[in-house]
Design a protein around this motif. Structure first.
Motif, PDB file in Angstrom:
ATOM      1  N   ARG A  15      15.158   0.888 -46.906  1.00  0.00           N
ATOM      2  CA  ARG A  15      14.616   2.267 -46.988  1.00  0.00           C
ATOM      3  C   ARG A  15      14.205   2.340 -48.455  1.00  0.00           C
ATOM      4  N   ASP A 349      18.194   8.882 -48.766  1.00  0.00           N
ATOM      5  CA  ASP A 349      19.446   9.005 -48.034  1.00  0.00           C
ATOM      6  C   ASP A 349      20.378   8.669 -48.540  1.00  0.00           C
ATOM      7  N   GLN A 354      19.793  13.219 -45.042  1.00  0.00           N
ATOM      8  CA  GLN A 354      18.894  12.446 -45.275  1.00  0.00           C
ATOM      9  C   GLN A 354      17.422  13.199 -45.485  1.00  0.00           C
ATOM     10  N   PRO A 374      20.563   8.358 -40.109  1.00  0.00           N
ATOM     11  CA  PRO A 374      20.208   8.016 -38.678  1.00  0.00           C
ATOM     12  C   PRO A 374      21.292   7.011 -38.268  1.00  0.00           C
ATOM     13  N   TYR A 390      14.861   6.733 -37.594  1.00  0.00           N
ATOM     14  CA  TYR A 390      14.209   6.762 -38.572  1.00  0.00           C
ATOM     15  C   TYR A 390      13.015   7.233 -38.565  1.00  0.00           C
TER      16      TYR A 390
END
Length: 404
Positions: A15, A349, A354, A374, A390
């Motif tokens: 990510r 994150d 998040q 997540p 996500y």
């Protein structure tokens, strides 16, 4: 260490967020967190000022397992709507505070990129000069040479530098009160080989922004935290947006608790932590509303010249399984919207929190924050469900930006 899957859980998807806990404690321990939303949702939030569509979206995130959600929608005129859902404190069941402070993790990269581009505007840094010109002899390793890596490639994650964060915080609670200096973290990264030759492709690495923080401090001869305050937050009047000092583990002002999975497979508060391990890659704190204001100011030309902002939005393909059509500029991410056009922002994150956030084509900014990652609230062995966990936050962001 990364190949020992018998004692480590699988990595969450790559990510743009900090990815600090890319290797968690045993994956089998995650099962007890599944279904958390079923009882957290029983503590309703006051939705008196939130439009029904927005409230429904964030309620759905609680139903999906996130303990609590904070959202802010700020239109182009600066009018803001706040909404919350679920629990900001699992012990009391109290709702998250409206526009409460959260750790914004890799959204810090937008602030650091602004500092670098301001220095470009001032003629003190060149985007296409090697990092060697500012930090001579520092960047060396297996396939790594600072004479071949440019400032632009660091900003855009096309340097090929290996990641440090997955190793630093393989155990989130173990890193919670641990201080590491930026040079210590850089040493961890440089023990690994390069991922690819500079400029060959895009791959997110927090190490890039460690070096950019060091670059800024070398050029200006002042701490990054001070420069963020003097050049960005104070001029914009962002009173609750802070770059914590070393050792400061608090989130100032009203805030939700952040939760992460402990060794017994239970969600445990990880709200107070030393964010030094994130530093210029992800240490900052803000509120959803103030993060919206920052993004609007950035994209509205309040912080950079037109030329520098164009450079920032010169993006390369940066898609993944969750956002296949995304692209990445210089510390800024581009998200295609389901209703047409694109939004610009970032996201972040960090254990316990998040955020997903962006500004749409009409100037509306949206930030959605949840108080757990997540993969702390679903079983990581179910890869598709993890990806969905996500996606649903990004979908809520997309739908809110499109619902204008």
């Amino acid at each position: 260490m990364e190949n020992d899957t018998s004692t480590q859980s699988p990595r969450p998807p790559r990510r743009r967020g900090l990815r600090i806990a890319a290797i968690a404690a045993a994956g089998a321990l995650l099962a007890s967190a599944v279904g958390l939303g079923a009882w957290v949702r029983s503590q309703p939030a006051d939705a008196s000022t939130a439009p029904p569509a927005l409230q429904s979206r964030i309620d759905d995130l609680v139903d999906a397992g996130y303990p609590g959600v904070l959202a802010a929608v700020t239109d182009a005129r600066g009018e803001q709507i706040d909404a919350v859902a679920g629990a900001g404190d699992l012990e009391t069941g109290e709702a998250p505070p409206r526009d409460g402070a959260v750790r914004i993790a890799s959204n810090t990269k937008m602030f650091v990129a602004v500092l670098v581009l301001q220095l470009v505007d001032e003629g003190l840094v060149e985007l296409d000069e090697p990092i060697e010109a500012v930090l001579p002899g520092l960047v060396r390793g297996d396939g790594i040479d600072g004479r071949e890596i440019t400032v632009r490639q660091l900003l855009q994650h096309t340097s090929g530098l290996p990641e440090y964060a997955d190793e630093v915080a393989a155990d989130a609670f173990g890193a919670q009160h641990r201080y590491l200096s930026p040079r210590d973290m850089l040493d961890i990264a440089l023990e690994k080989p390069a991922g690819f030759r500079p400029g060959e492709r895009w791959e997110y690495s927090n190490t890039n922004y460690l070096l950019l923080g060091l670059l800024v401090e070398r050029v200006v001869e002042r701490p990054v935290a001070e420069l963020v305050r003097e050049r960005i937050t104070e001029p914009l009047g962002l009173e609750r947006t802070v770059f914590p000092q070393p050792g400061d583990e608090r989130i100032p002002g009203e805030h939700p608790e952040g939760y992460h999975l402990d060794g017994d497979g239970e969600l445990r508060a990880i709200t107070e932590l030393d964010p030094a391990f994130a530093w210029a890659a992800g240490a900052m704190i803000s509120t959803p509303g103030e993060l919206n204001r920052f993004m609007q100011a950035l994209l509205g030309g309040e912080l950079l010249s037109d030329a520098a902002l164009r450079e920032m939005q010169d993006a390369v393909p940066a898609g993944d399984e969750i956002t296949p059509d995304a692209s990445y500029g210089l510390g800024l991410q581009r998200y295609p919207l389901s209703c047409g056009g694109a939004a610009w922002g970032h996201g972040g994150d960090i254990p316990g929190m998040q955020t997903r956030n962006a500004v749409g084509p009409d100037g509306t900014a949206v930030t959605i924050a949840v108080n757990a990652l997540p993969w702390a609230v679903v079983d990581q062995s179910d890869e598709e469900r993890l990806l969905d966990q996500y996606r649903i936050v990004l979908d809520a962001l997309d739908e809110t930006l499109c619902d204008r």
